[in-house]
Scaffold this motif. Structure first.
Motif, PDB file in Angstrom:
ATOM      1  N   GLN A   1      64.161  77.691 -54.677  1.00 16.64           N
ATOM      2  CA  GLN A   1      63.590  78.941 -54.158  1.00 16.64           C
ATOM      3  C   GLN A   1      62.951  78.731 -52.794  1.00 16.64           C
ATOM      4  O   GLN A   1      63.004  79.616 -51.938  1.00 16.64           O
ATOM      5  CB  GLN A   1      62.499  79.468 -55.092  1.00 16.64           C
ATOM      6  CG  GLN A   1      62.971  80.224 -56.274  1.00 16.64           C
ATOM      7  CD  GLN A   1      61.784  80.745 -57.085  1.00 16.64           C
ATOM      8  OE1 GLN A   1      60.752  80.088 -57.192  1.00 16.64           O
ATOM      9  NE2 GLN A   1      61.946  81.913 -57.660  1.00 16.64           N
TER      10      GLN A   1
ATOM     11  N   VAL B   1      67.333  80.210 -48.542  1.00 16.14           N
ATOM     12  CA  VAL B   1      67.205  81.181 -49.634  1.00 16.14           C
ATOM     13  C   VAL B   1      66.293  82.315 -49.189  1.00 16.14           C
ATOM     14  O   VAL B   1      65.151  82.099 -48.789  1.00 16.14           O
ATOM     15  CB  VAL B   1      66.659  80.510 -50.912  1.00 16.14           C
ATOM     16  CG1 VAL B   1      66.401  81.538 -51.995  1.00 16.14           C
ATOM     17  CG2 VAL B   1      67.615  79.445 -51.397  1.00 16.14           C
TER      18      VAL B   1
ATOM     19  N   SER C   1      65.417  85.547 -54.520  1.00 17.81           N
ATOM     20  CA  SER C   1      65.672  84.913 -55.811  1.00 17.81           C
ATOM     21  C   SER C   1      65.383  85.905 -56.929  1.00 17.81           C
ATOM     22  O   SER C   1      64.418  86.670 -56.856  1.00 17.81           O
ATOM     23  CB  SER C   1      64.836  83.640 -55.989  1.00 17.81           C
ATOM     24  OG  SER C   1      63.470  83.943 -56.064  1.00 17.81           O
TER      25      SER C   1
ATOM     26  N   LEU D   1      70.192  83.015 -56.564  1.00 17.27           N
ATOM     27  CA  LEU D   1      69.636  82.812 -55.234  1.00 17.27           C
ATOM     28  C   LEU D   1      70.594  83.406 -54.206  1.00 17.27           C
ATOM     29  O   LEU D   1      71.800  83.164 -54.274  1.00 17.27           O
ATOM     30  CB  LEU D   1      69.446  81.319 -54.945  1.00 17.27           C
ATOM     31  CG  LEU D   1      68.551  80.548 -55.905  1.00 17.27           C
ATOM     32  CD1 LEU D   1      68.634  79.062 -55.630  1.00 17.27           C
ATOM     33  CD2 LEU D   1      67.121  81.033 -55.798  1.00 17.27           C
TER      34      LEU D   1
ATOM     35  N   PHE E   1      71.455  84.044 -49.960  1.00 15.48           N
ATOM     36  CA  PHE E   1      71.246  83.403 -48.662  1.00 15.48           C
ATOM     37  C   PHE E   1      71.359  84.390 -47.500  1.00 15.48           C
ATOM     38  O   PHE E   1      71.473  83.989 -46.360  1.00 15.48           O
ATOM     39  CB  PHE E   1      72.267  82.274 -48.472  1.00 15.48           C
ATOM     40  CG  PHE E   1      72.239  81.265 -49.575  1.00 15.48           C
ATOM     41  CD1 PHE E   1      71.304  80.253 -49.588  1.00 15.48           C
ATOM     42  CD2 PHE E   1      73.138  81.338 -50.631  1.00 15.48           C
ATOM     43  CE1 PHE E   1      71.261  79.326 -50.610  1.00 15.48           C
ATOM     44  CE2 PHE E   1      73.105  80.418 -51.665  1.00 15.48           C
ATOM     45  CZ  PHE E   1      72.165  79.413 -51.653  1.00 15.48           C
TER      46      PHE E   1
END
Length: 180
Positions: free
Chosen positions: A147, A152, A155, A164, A166
């Protein structure tokens, strides 16, 4: 169930939010539309097959998430992080996310090690799924370390699995504990 995982489950029950407990439009839409939508049993299982023709064995939750975000590709990583590729044949649609990396069958520590060694393969429109992050202190520490990675941006903790994202379109890091 161990004492630690029992305690974690009770914490999850107290902290988990529904659709009206989130402030992110992306997450609200997932909870309101994606998780509540009725899917035919095994709808995505018929779409995603590996090279040997075996059907991807996924949970209902992962099917709903993959269907909602319409990932153009799903990469399922087997128990020993061996690579199996799953591709949806419909490549003409406009997708908001690219690849869904499914590590739900792997230990959180193995996923963390894999991520740290291969962080460059994760692109902006990808998402990573991790399972069993509440089973032990070490697993929870691996989840929290993932996390905190700079790549990231979002989450989602569903207790049994965590997702997760991006995406750089998400300006601030956001962490949600959600009811599935």
């Amino acid at each position: 169930m161990s004492w630690f995982s029992t305690k974690e489950y009770w914490k999850y029950l107290c902290q988990a939010k529904g659709r009206h407990g989130v402030h992110s439009p992306l997450v609200y839409t997932l909870v309101d539309v994606g998780l509540r939508k009725q899917l035919p049993k095994g709808k995505l299982q018929s779409l995603y097959k590996n090279e040997a023709g075996a059907v991807w064995d996924s949970t209902d939750l992962l099917e709903r998430i993959a269907e909602h975000f319409q990932f153009s590709e799903i990469k399922n990583w087997a128990q020993k992080l061996a690579f199996s590729n799953f591709k949806n044949g419909n490549t003409e649609r406009d997708t908001s996310f690219d690849t869904f990396f499914d590590f739900s069958a792997n230990s959180p520590k193995d996923v963390l090690n894999f991520f740290q060694k291969n962080a460059s393969i994760f692109r902006e429109q990808d998402a990573l799924c991790m399972g069993n992050m509440h089973q032990s202190k070490e697993s929870l520490a691996s989840w929290k370390t993932l996390q905190d990675q700079p790549q990231v941006t979002l989450s989602l903790d569903f207790y049994s699995v965590g997702i997760l994202f991006f995406s750089k379109k998400i300006k601030e890091k956001q962490h949600f504990i959600l009811r599935s």
